[in-house]
Design a protein around this motif. Structure first.
Motif, short mmCIF file in Angstrom:
data_model
loop_
_atom_site.label_atom_id
_atom_site.label_comp_id
_atom_site.label_asym_id
_atom_site.label_seq_id
_atom_site.Cartn_x
_atom_site.Cartn_y
_atom_site.Cartn_z
N ALA A 111 0.83 -1.21 0.00
CA ALA A 111 0.00 0.00 0.00
C ALA A 111 0.86 1.25 0.00
CB ALA A 111 -0.93 0.00 1.21
N LEU A 112 1.96 1.23 0.73
CA LEU A 112 2.89 2.36 0.73
C LEU A 112 3.49 2.57 -0.66
CD1 LEU A 112 4.51 4.52 2.33
CD2 LEU A 112 6.21 2.74 2.75
N THR A 114 2.15 1.64 -3.48
CA THR A 114 1.06 2.10 -4.35
C THR A 114 0.81 3.59 -4.16
OG1 THR A 114 0.06 -0.09 -4.21
CG2 THR A 114 -1.37 1.71 -4.95
N TRP A 115 0.77 4.02 -2.93
CA TRP A 115 0.56 5.44 -2.63
C TRP A 115 1.66 6.29 -3.28
CZ3 TRP A 115 3.47 7.94 1.63
CH2 TRP A 115 3.16 9.29 1.76
N ARG A 116 2.91 5.84 -3.16
CA ARG A 116 4.02 6.61 -3.73
C ARG A 116 3.97 6.60 -5.27
NH1 ARG A 116 4.89 10.42 -1.10
NH2 ARG A 116 6.65 10.79 -2.46
N TYR A 118 1.15 6.64 -7.00
CA TYR A 118 0.14 7.66 -7.32
C TYR A 118 0.73 9.05 -7.18
CZ TYR A 118 -3.87 4.53 -7.77
OH TYR A 118 -4.75 3.58 -8.21
N VAL A 119 1.46 9.29 -6.10
CA VAL A 119 2.08 10.61 -5.88
C VAL A 119 3.10 10.89 -6.98
CG1 VAL A 119 3.58 11.93 -4.33
CG2 VAL A 119 1.65 10.63 -3.39
N ALA A 146 0.46 2.16 -10.72
CA ALA A 146 -0.44 2.45 -9.59
C ALA A 146 -1.70 1.60 -9.66
CB ALA A 146 -0.78 3.94 -9.58
N CYS A 149 -0.70 -2.00 -8.89
CA CYS A 149 -0.39 -2.15 -7.47
C CYS A 149 -1.63 -2.06 -6.60
CB CYS A 149 0.65 -1.12 -7.03
SG CYS A 149 2.32 -1.61 -7.46
N THR A 150 -2.63 -1.29 -7.02
CA THR A 150 -3.88 -1.25 -6.28
C THR A 150 -4.53 -2.64 -6.30
OG1 THR A 150 -4.21 1.09 -6.82
CG2 THR A 150 -6.16 -0.16 -6.15
#
Length: 184
Positions: A111-112, A114-116, A118-119, A146, A149-150
């Motif tokens: 999840a980390l 994936t978040w990165r 997206y950012v 992204a 990874c989601t």
């Protein structure tokens, strides 16, 4: 919700994730084949004095996207590398508990990541970040990564739920896990 309905929903979710992961793997395969074809054309072109300018950039973007597409199907099939040196001698209940805990930790790490992604993708979009030679936009690779990874995070959470169900005795271990524990 009765137990039968819960199991049917659980099975439908697993089947849906399996289909989605399968398609992601196929898309990753297409990206991988495109990268290989780019390299083949580049090498042949180089022999005749006409290499593809920026072939490295094309291959880099395609391979990056393909790797992310392979994460969910690999995890769902249990094809990840597992280091069970310390857990192998434990009783099955403790191994199952360790599986629950480790897949939760794995879900947090994914999840980390994936978040990165997206950012990073939003940043690449905002700054119009492009490759050096061909000026290819980099955000599509971030987008593919992204999204893939989601799906991967959802697959990890599903496998965590499966591990929890095995630990609680609601569901028997997969046949391959039973065979492995008997052989080990």
């Amino acid at each position: 919700m009765n137990e039968h309905h819960g199991k049917a929903l659980y099975d439908r979710i697993g089947q849906g994730l399996a289909r989605l992961s399968h398609w992601l793997g196929l898309i990753g395969g297409v990206f991988m084949i495109a990268a290989m074809m780019t390299l083949v054309v580049h090498v042949i072109g180089n022999v005749f004095g006409a290499p593809i300018l920026g072939a490295d950039e094309i291959v880099e973007l395609l391979i990056g996207a393909s790797i992310f597409c392979f994460l969910a199907p690999t995890h769902l099939k249990g094809a990840n590398i597992v280091v069970d040196y310390f857990s192998k001698p434990l009783p099955p209940a403790m191994r199952n508990l360790a599986d629950v805990i480790m897949t939760l930790v794995f879900a947090l790490v994914a999840a980390l990541l994936t978040w990165r992604l997206y950012v990073g993708g939003l940043s690449a979009w905002d700054r119009n970040k492009q490759s050096m030679f061909l000026s290819l936009p980099e955000w599509p690779t971030y987008l593919v990564g992204a999204i893939a990874c989601t799906v991967w995070v959802v697959v990890i959470l599903y496998t965590t739920w499966t591990s929890l169900r095995v630990f609680l005795g609601i569901q028997p271990p997969a046949a391959s896990e039973e065979r492995e524990h008997i052989d080990g």
